[in-house]
Design a protein around this motif. Structure first.
Motif, PDB file in Angstrom:
ATOM      1  N   ASP A 192     -45.248 -37.082 -16.258  1.00  0.00           N
ATOM      2  CA  ASP A 192     -46.665 -36.803 -15.963  1.00  0.00           C
ATOM      3  C   ASP A 192     -47.409 -36.768 -17.292  1.00  0.00           C
ATOM      4  O   ASP A 192     -47.751 -35.707 -17.816  1.00  0.00           O
ATOM      5  N   LEU A 193     -47.648 -37.936 -17.852  1.00  0.00           N
ATOM      6  CA  LEU A 193     -48.101 -38.079 -19.238  1.00  0.00           C
ATOM      7  C   LEU A 193     -49.354 -37.271 -19.582  1.00  0.00           C
ATOM      8  O   LEU A 193     -49.423 -36.683 -20.671  1.00  0.00           O
ATOM      9  N   PRO A 194     -50.369 -37.187 -18.712  1.00  0.00           N
ATOM     10  CA  PRO A 194     -51.556 -36.397 -19.087  1.00  0.00           C
ATOM     11  C   PRO A 194     -51.248 -34.921 -19.307  1.00  0.00           C
ATOM     12  O   PRO A 194     -52.051 -34.208 -19.911  1.00  0.00           O
ATOM     13  N   TYR A 195     -50.106 -34.457 -18.805  1.00  0.00           N
ATOM     14  CA  TYR A 195     -49.736 -33.053 -18.959  1.00  0.00           C
ATOM     15  C   TYR A 195     -48.572 -32.892 -19.950  1.00  0.00           C
ATOM     16  O   TYR A 195     -47.709 -32.037 -19.781  1.00  0.00           O
ATOM     17  N   CYS A 196     -48.579 -33.699 -20.970  1.00  0.00           N
ATOM     18  CA  CYS A 196     -47.529 -33.638 -21.996  1.00  0.00           C
ATOM     19  C   CYS A 196     -48.154 -33.486 -23.376  1.00  0.00           C
ATOM     20  O   CYS A 196     -48.968 -34.323 -23.785  1.00  0.00           O
ATOM     21  N   ASP A 197     -47.791 -32.409 -24.081  1.00  0.00           N
ATOM     22  CA  ASP A 197     -48.177 -32.281 -25.488  1.00  0.00           C
ATOM     23  C   ASP A 197     -47.276 -33.130 -26.373  1.00  0.00           C
ATOM     24  O   ASP A 197     -47.624 -33.440 -27.511  1.00  0.00           O
ATOM     25  N   PHE A 198     -46.105 -33.461 -25.868  1.00  0.00           N
ATOM     26  CA  PHE A 198     -45.154 -34.288 -26.602  1.00  0.00           C
ATOM     27  C   PHE A 198     -44.344 -35.071 -25.580  1.00  0.00           C
ATOM     28  O   PHE A 198     -44.299 -34.716 -24.390  1.00  0.00           O
ATOM     29  N   ILE A 199     -43.740 -36.134 -26.028  1.00  0.00           N
ATOM     30  CA  ILE A 199     -42.814 -36.888 -25.188  1.00  0.00           C
ATOM     31  C   ILE A 199     -41.522 -37.080 -25.958  1.00  0.00           C
ATOM     32  O   ILE A 199     -41.494 -36.964 -27.189  1.00  0.00           O
ATOM     33  N   THR A 200     -40.444 -37.343 -25.245  1.00  0.00           N
ATOM     34  CA  THR A 200     -39.168 -37.563 -25.916  1.00  0.00           C
ATOM     35  C   THR A 200     -38.828 -39.045 -25.909  1.00  0.00           C
ATOM     36  O   THR A 200     -39.028 -39.729 -24.904  1.00  0.00           O
ATOM     37  N   PRO A 201     -38.327 -39.553 -27.019  1.00  0.00           N
ATOM     38  CA  PRO A 201     -37.998 -40.970 -27.109  1.00  0.00           C
ATOM     39  C   PRO A 201     -36.631 -41.261 -26.512  1.00  0.00           C
ATOM     40  O   PRO A 201     -35.858 -40.354 -26.201  1.00  0.00           O
ATOM     41  N   SER A 202     -36.353 -42.534 -26.365  1.00  0.00           N
ATOM     42  CA  SER A 202     -34.992 -42.962 -26.067  1.00  0.00           C
ATOM     43  C   SER A 202     -34.205 -42.881 -27.374  1.00  0.00           C
ATOM     44  O   SER A 202     -34.715 -43.238 -28.439  1.00  0.00           O
ATOM     45  N   ILE A 203     -32.964 -42.405 -27.307  1.00  0.00           N
ATOM     46  CA  ILE A 203     -32.224 -42.084 -28.533  1.00  0.00           C
ATOM     47  C   ILE A 203     -30.918 -42.862 -28.608  1.00  0.00           C
ATOM     48  O   ILE A 203     -30.183 -42.967 -27.629  1.00  0.00           O
ATOM     49  N   VAL A 204     -30.653 -43.395 -29.800  1.00  0.00           N
ATOM     50  CA  VAL A 204     -29.340 -43.966 -30.127  1.00  0.00           C
ATOM     51  C   VAL A 204     -28.661 -42.987 -31.064  1.00  0.00           C
ATOM     52  O   VAL A 204     -29.192 -42.659 -32.130  1.00  0.00           O
ATOM     53  N   ASN A 205     -27.495 -42.494 -30.687  1.00  0.00           N
ATOM     54  CA  ASN A 205     -26.774 -41.499 -31.478  1.00  0.00           C
ATOM     55  C   ASN A 205     -25.544 -42.097 -32.137  1.00  0.00           C
ATOM     56  O   ASN A 205     -24.739 -42.764 -31.486  1.00  0.00           O
TER      57      ASN A 205
ATOM     58  N   MET B  12     -51.520 -45.520 -33.496  1.00  0.00           N
ATOM     59  CA  MET B  12     -50.306 -44.773 -33.167  1.00  0.00           C
ATOM     60  C   MET B  12     -50.683 -43.563 -32.324  1.00  0.00           C
ATOM     61  O   MET B  12     -51.396 -42.673 -32.786  1.00  0.00           O
ATOM     62  N   GLN B  13     -50.223 -43.542 -31.084  1.00  0.00           N
ATOM     63  CA  GLN B  13     -50.618 -42.482 -30.159  1.00  0.00           C
ATOM     64  C   GLN B  13     -49.897 -41.165 -30.435  1.00  0.00           C
ATOM     65  O   GLN B  13     -50.472 -40.088 -30.289  1.00  0.00           O
ATOM     66  N   TYR B  14     -48.629 -41.236 -30.819  1.00  0.00           N
ATOM     67  CA  TYR B  14     -47.833 -40.038 -31.042  1.00  0.00           C
ATOM     68  C   TYR B  14     -47.280 -40.020 -32.457  1.00  0.00           C
ATOM     69  O   TYR B  14     -46.887 -41.060 -32.989  1.00  0.00           O
ATOM     70  N   PHE B  15     -47.254 -38.828 -33.051  1.00  0.00           N
ATOM     71  CA  PHE B  15     -46.662 -38.656 -34.371  1.00  0.00           C
ATOM     72  C   PHE B  15     -45.156 -38.478 -34.215  1.00  0.00           C
ATOM     73  O   PHE B  15     -44.716 -37.524 -33.558  1.00  0.00           O
ATOM     74  N   PRO B  16     -44.352 -39.369 -34.792  1.00  0.00           N
ATOM     75  CA  PRO B  16     -42.894 -39.245 -34.638  1.00  0.00           C
ATOM     76  C   PRO B  16     -42.334 -38.165 -35.556  1.00  0.00           C
ATOM     77  O   PRO B  16     -42.705 -38.070 -36.721  1.00  0.00           O
ATOM     78  N   MET B  17     -41.421 -37.353 -35.031  1.00  0.00           N
ATOM     79  CA  MET B  17     -40.796 -36.319 -35.833  1.00  0.00           C
ATOM     80  C   MET B  17     -39.495 -35.889 -35.153  1.00  0.00           C
ATOM     81  O   MET B  17     -39.296 -36.112 -33.960  1.00  0.00           O
ATOM     82  N   PHE B  18     -38.616 -35.269 -35.948  1.00  0.00           N
ATOM     83  CA  PHE B  18     -37.398 -34.682 -35.414  1.00  0.00           C
ATOM     84  C   PHE B  18     -37.519 -33.168 -35.548  1.00  0.00           C
ATOM     85  O   PHE B  18     -37.765 -32.658 -36.639  1.00  0.00           O
ATOM     86  N   LEU B  19     -37.353 -32.463 -34.447  1.00  0.00           N
ATOM     87  CA  LEU B  19     -37.587 -31.023 -34.405  1.00  0.00           C
ATOM     88  C   LEU B  19     -36.267 -30.260 -34.443  1.00  0.00           C
ATOM     89  O   LEU B  19     -35.356 -30.541 -33.659  1.00  0.00           O
ATOM     90  N   ASP B  20     -36.164 -29.309 -35.357  1.00  0.00           N
ATOM     91  CA  ASP B  20     -34.972 -28.466 -35.462  1.00  0.00           C
ATOM     92  C   ASP B  20     -35.088 -27.333 -34.443  1.00  0.00           C
ATOM     93  O   ASP B  20     -35.874 -26.407 -34.614  1.00  0.00           O
ATOM     94  N   LEU B  21     -34.284 -27.401 -33.378  1.00  0.00           N
ATOM     95  CA  LEU B  21     -34.316 -26.384 -32.335  1.00  0.00           C
ATOM     96  C   LEU B  21     -33.145 -25.414 -32.416  1.00  0.00           C
ATOM     97  O   LEU B  21     -32.972 -24.585 -31.521  1.00  0.00           O
ATOM     98  N   LYS B  22     -32.354 -25.509 -33.466  1.00  0.00           N
ATOM     99  CA  LYS B  22     -31.193 -24.637 -33.583  1.00  0.00           C
ATOM    100  C   LYS B  22     -31.609 -23.170 -33.547  1.00  0.00           C
ATOM    101  O   LYS B  22     -32.466 -22.727 -34.323  1.00  0.00           O
TER     102      LYS B  22
END
Length: 311
Positions: free
Chosen positions: A106-119, A1-11
């Motif tokens: 520019d993946l090498p310059y990303c600490d995180f990526i955003t997934p495709s989302i179904v809301n 697993m390359q990335y740890f999945p999580m939901f971030l509270d940005l409120k």
């Protein structure tokens, strides 16, 4: 697993977006919906972003980016310009301050990526390929959009409103879990268009007895996981205990309910002992057995045996 999945509270947390073009529009829209405090740095911005600024939904610094603008108050930084050198400078400046940064596409310059989302209201489903195949991810999202019921948000709001009431009506966690499984599987609930219809089914199902009786379901495994029936998959998600031999492919065991207990049996004798002990606890049990195997017939008796579909 390359990335740890999580939901971030940005409120009420500050986020910086460098760039004001089409890419920034997509990112800022999502960030604003997450109630983040967004600052955009760009000499010019698209009309969509200008509308957000005019409504006070985000802030705009009308200027070119410089390293003095980077600040530790930002919990997240996005570089969205069409200038790779500038994006990489943003990345370096953010990294020096220990801020998570994403340079779009520019993946090498990303600490995180955003997934495709179904809301669906309270519900969010995130899908990611780790940047490997965005088109395939989009296809998966389209399938989920088609499969998931449109009233999912309504169901979530209703269930949340009944948290205290159901605790009074059904005292044990197990009874409440069984009730909700029955409730959400009800055809009238699946097709409900308003809260009143849900309330009627809620009260009606509460009037029926919800028991703590156990059950045993025998499910065949083989080389092709996709030959499982929908009924088998549903019962696997209700199981509290899963019994399987060492030969059972991992994908079958891994697809049961996440908090189900998993035990390995060596032979029919040990399986019989495990079943006897589990039945005393009134558990819902799934037993994985080899496809077309006859050696468990005495244990199965008149029990429910779900066979794999023919390939």
């Amino acid at each position: 697993m390359q990335y740890f999945p999580m939901f971030l509270d940005l409120k009420a947390k500050e986020v910086l977006v460098v760039g004001g073009g089409e890419v920034a529009c997509r990112k800022v829209e999502t960030l604003v919906r997450a109630n983040a405090i967004v600052t955009i740095i760009s000499p010019a911005i698209e009309g969509f972003l200008r509308g957000l600024v005019d409504r006070g939904e985000c802030h705009w610094v009308q200027n070119f980016y410089s390293h003095e603008m980077m600040d530790r108050r930002f919990v997240q930084v996005w570089a969205t310009t069409d200038n790779p050198d500038l994006n990489h400078q943003v990345y370096r400046d953010a990294t020096k301050l220990g801020i998570l940064v994403n340079v779009v596409d520019d993946l090498p310059y990303c600490d995180f990526i955003t997934p495709s989302i179904v809301n669906r209201g309270r519900f969010q489903i995130a899908i990611s390929s780790g940047g490997a195949s965005p088109v395939l991810v989009r296809n998966i999202r389209q399938k989920l959009e088609y499969i998931l019921p449109q009233n999912l948000s309504l169901l979530g709001d209703f269930a949340a409103s009944k948290r205290n009431d159901i605790k009074q009506k059904l005292p044990s966690v197990d009874l409440r879990r069984k009730y909700w499984e029955r409730f959400f599987a009800d055809p009238a609930v699946e097709s409900a268009a308003n809260r009143q219809q849900l309330e009627q089914r809620y009260q009606s199902l509460l009037s029926d007895n919800v028991t703590e009786s156990g059950s045993v379901t025998w499910i065949e495994f083989g080389a092709d996981f996709e030959l499982l029936s929908l009924k088998a998959l549903r019962l696997m998600q209700q199981a509290e205990l899963v019994l399987h031999s060492i030969e059972c492919p991992f994908v079958f065991v891994d697809s049961v309910r996440r908090d189900a207990e998993r035990l390995v049996y060596r032979d029919e004798g040990q399986l019989n002992e495990l079943l006897s002990e589990a039945n005393k606890r009134a558990l819902r049990i799934v037993v994985f057995i080899e496809q077309r195997s006859a050696k468990y017939n005495l244990l199965i008796g008149d029990g429910l045996r779900l066979k794999l579909a023919q390939s």
